[in-house]
Enzyme design. Structure first.
Site, PDB file in Angstrom:
ATOM      1  N   ASP A   6     -39.437 -16.043  22.541  1.00 24.92           N
ATOM      2  CA  ASP A   6     -38.123 -16.653  22.751  1.00 24.92           C
ATOM      3  C   ASP A   6     -38.362 -18.042  23.328  1.00 24.92           C
ATOM      4  O   ASP A   6     -37.977 -18.347  24.446  1.00 24.92           O
ATOM      5  CB  ASP A   6     -37.288 -15.791  23.705  1.00 24.92           C
ATOM      6  N   GLY A  23     -30.708 -11.226  28.395  1.00 24.62           N
ATOM      7  CA  GLY A  23     -31.711 -10.664  29.291  1.00 24.62           C
ATOM      8  C   GLY A  23     -31.158  -9.927  30.492  1.00 24.62           C
ATOM      9  O   GLY A  23     -31.927  -9.381  31.287  1.00 24.62           O
ATOM     10  N   LYS A  34     -34.723 -13.808  31.828  1.00 28.29           N
ATOM     11  CA  LYS A  34     -35.504 -14.646  30.917  1.00 28.29           C
ATOM     12  C   LYS A  34     -36.004 -15.898  31.635  1.00 28.29           C
ATOM     13  O   LYS A  34     -37.112 -16.375  31.372  1.00 28.29           O
ATOM     14  CB  LYS A  34     -34.650 -15.052  29.710  1.00 28.29           C
ATOM     15  N   THR A  40     -33.039  -5.802  20.745  1.00 28.47           N
ATOM     16  CA  THR A  40     -33.954  -5.163  21.702  1.00 28.47           C
ATOM     17  C   THR A  40     -33.244  -4.796  23.000  1.00 28.47           C
ATOM     18  O   THR A  40     -33.890  -4.327  23.936  1.00 28.47           O
ATOM     19  CB  THR A  40     -35.139  -6.097  22.028  1.00 28.47           C
ATOM     20  N   SER A  41     -31.933  -4.987  23.094  1.00 28.44           N
ATOM     21  CA  SER A  41     -31.182  -4.645  24.306  1.00 28.44           C
ATOM     22  C   SER A  41     -30.401  -3.356  24.089  1.00 28.44           C
ATOM     23  O   SER A  41     -30.261  -2.885  22.958  1.00 28.44           O
ATOM     24  CB  SER A  41     -30.222  -5.790  24.662  1.00 28.44           C
TER      25      SER A  41
END
Length: 509
Positions: A260, A172, A292, A202-203
């Site tokens: 998550d 995150g 996160k 997704t990063s």
């Protein structure tokens, strides 16, 4: 029927294709999205059925399969194959009980996870399991059972060493490439550190994506073990090791849904580390307004869950809570992050100090796993290894062993298209949105376009004048740059205010 490779990437899902007018499709009573069993040359896989009407995709005498499925069958195009309806997964009753909010036992989780690893679950069934586990949060005993089952579903490595270390961050935080510094420092000290990392989903970059700028990361298992035995460490992609394969399948559903949950996060991380043969793990939990984990009580709750499961599985765990208020380093994107890493290893005066300091502290905690090191001495040992050039020499040896890509960190090849985002007014940088910065870097093309990303020029607490450059966006294609530009117009990711508005965070370092 003749097997036909259909060039569609279905991302961790086996898909089969039959033409609507195919005699087998009509005779067997197949339905779209039903599970089928495909056999070819003694191999068999389970796949989700899609029905097509275009003979240019699949003919009436052909059985099409997606890229993943075709690779698993290991036969040439046109090879004879058969298809039949698959039996429902045996664990479906346990899945329905979890959907109803019931608590599951050890055998229930073993059955579910094995069916997931064997790809017996459709994406719909996988989604049902992920959502049900998130909605009625798994208790700590269930998390232990799930982790244990995920370990058992794949290979488990044995390095035949009393001390095998690893480091992991829950994610995150953009630019947080500490692993690429911790590995060479700790390996140079002499501890075994086989680091298998993931690619970004997704990063803007995973550790494997950034390391791939420097060296080959897709290593055959035997070659990976050879490198670790010779150099005490590696930085490779974990997809070739078959470690906790059910986790890779679950992630393919969790990430698009942005789910998550704590239980699934603990099971995912610890199953991979234990399967990789780790005996000691340092776990990084960053906290911050856009991380996160947003608060210390939330971080402490997650820490206790990690510690409970790790203790049950006989893994020595050291959890550290770190500053997650902003990206770490300056670069966000594979090439930019690789530049930051090499600057730190080379002890370049322009190296990002936050990346250097965090890496030293994490490396120090791992070095303190050694019985020869007193608690508190690890940081100084790690700093000496970095300052002396031994970490750089070890990294160069690992890069050479994995396959050198000849990266010129002093003159990195960045996307030629640039966009500068400037401060709208004078003041102090009081906030940097991790999620927005990561999204802008992805829209610019990262990680698929390695030269794309965001190069930060200002960090929290920096004083800026109106018009000062906050960051530069690099892209290789006009469309990518335009998508990134639109995102910066909606929200630059930066907040400008007064010094007393900079958020404080209490960390353990």
């Amino acid at each position: 029927m003749k097997l036909r490779r259909v060039a569609i990437d279905t991302y961790h899902e086996n898909v089969a294709y039959l033409h609507r007018d195919c005699a087998v499709y009509r005779a067997e009573g197949f339905q779209a999205l039903s599970k089928v069993e495909v056999k070819a040359n003694g191999r068999e896989i389970l796949a989700t059925l899609n029905v097509v009407d275009d003979t240019s995709i699949v003919g009436c005498d052909e059985l099409g399969v997606s890229e993943d499925a075709f690779a698993q069958l290991e036969v040439p195009d046109g090879h004879p194959a058969s298809v039949s309806q698959a039996e429902p997964p045996e664990s479906i009753p346990a899945l329905f009980r979890k959907i109803n909010g019931e608590r599951l036992g050890r055998e229930d989780f073993r059955s579910i996870v094995q069916d997931i690893a064997d790809r017996r679950y459709s994406k719909i069934e996988l989604t049902a399991f992920v959502v049900a586990s998130n909605r009625s949060e798994l208790d700590r005993e269930e998390v232990y059972f799930l982790t244990e089952a995920m370990i058992a579903s794949g290979r488990r490595l044995d390095w035949r060493e009393p001390l095998v270390v690893d480091k992991h961050c829950i994610g995150g935080i953009p630019g947080n490439r500490t692993s690429m510094l911790v590995v060479p420092i700790v390996a140079a000290y002499g501890l075994v550190f086989p680091k298998t990392s993931s690619r970004a989903i997704t990063s803007p970059a995973g550790t494997a994506d950034t390391m791939e700028v420097l060296a080959n990361v897709e290593l055959p298992f035997d070659r990976m073990t050879e490198i670790v035995r010779q150099h005490r460490g590696c930085l490779s992609w974990g997809g070739t090791a078959d470690l906790s394969p059910a986790d890779d399948v679950l992630i393919s559903v969790e990430r698009p849904l942005s789910i998550d949950s704590p239980g699934q996060m603990v099971a995912s991380i610890l199953s991979k580390k234990i399967a990789a043969g780790s005996t000691h793990l340092v776990l990084d939990i960053p906290i911050g307004p856009t991380a996160k984990v947003r608060s210390m009580p939330e971080a402490q709750k997650l820490r206790r869950l990690f510690e409970y499961v790790a203790q049950r599985l006989h893994l020595s765990l050291d959890v550290v809570i770190t500053d997650g208020r902003q990206p770490v380093g300056r670069g966000v994107g594979p090439v930019l992050e690789a530049r930051d890493v090499m600057q730190v290893l080379e002890n370049d005066p322009d190296a990002p100090n936050d990346l250097r300091q965090k890496s030293l502290r994490l490396a120090g905690r791992l070095i303190e796993c050694s019985p020869d090191v007193r608690g508190g001495d690890g940081f100084a040992i790690a700093r000496d290894i970095l300052d002396s050039g031994r970490a750089l020499a070890r990294m160069e040896a690992i890069i050479h062993a994995q396959g050198d890509k000849a990266f010129d960190w002093k003159h990195p090849s960045l996307g030629k298209l640039q966009l500068e985002v400037r401060a709208p007014r004078a003041g102090v940088v009081t906030g940097i949105d991790n999620l927005q910065v990561a999204q802008i870097a992805r829209l610019a093309g990262a990680p698929k376009v390695r030269a794309a990303g965001v190069d930060l020029r200002c960090k929290l607490g920096d004083v800026v004048s109106e018009g000062d450059v906050l960051y530069r966006v690099h892209a290789s294609y006009p469309a990518d740059l335009e998508f990134a530009r639109q995102a910066t117009v909606r929200h630059s990711g930066y907040r400008i205010g007064s010094a007393d508005e900079v958020p404080q965070v209490f960390v353990e370092f």
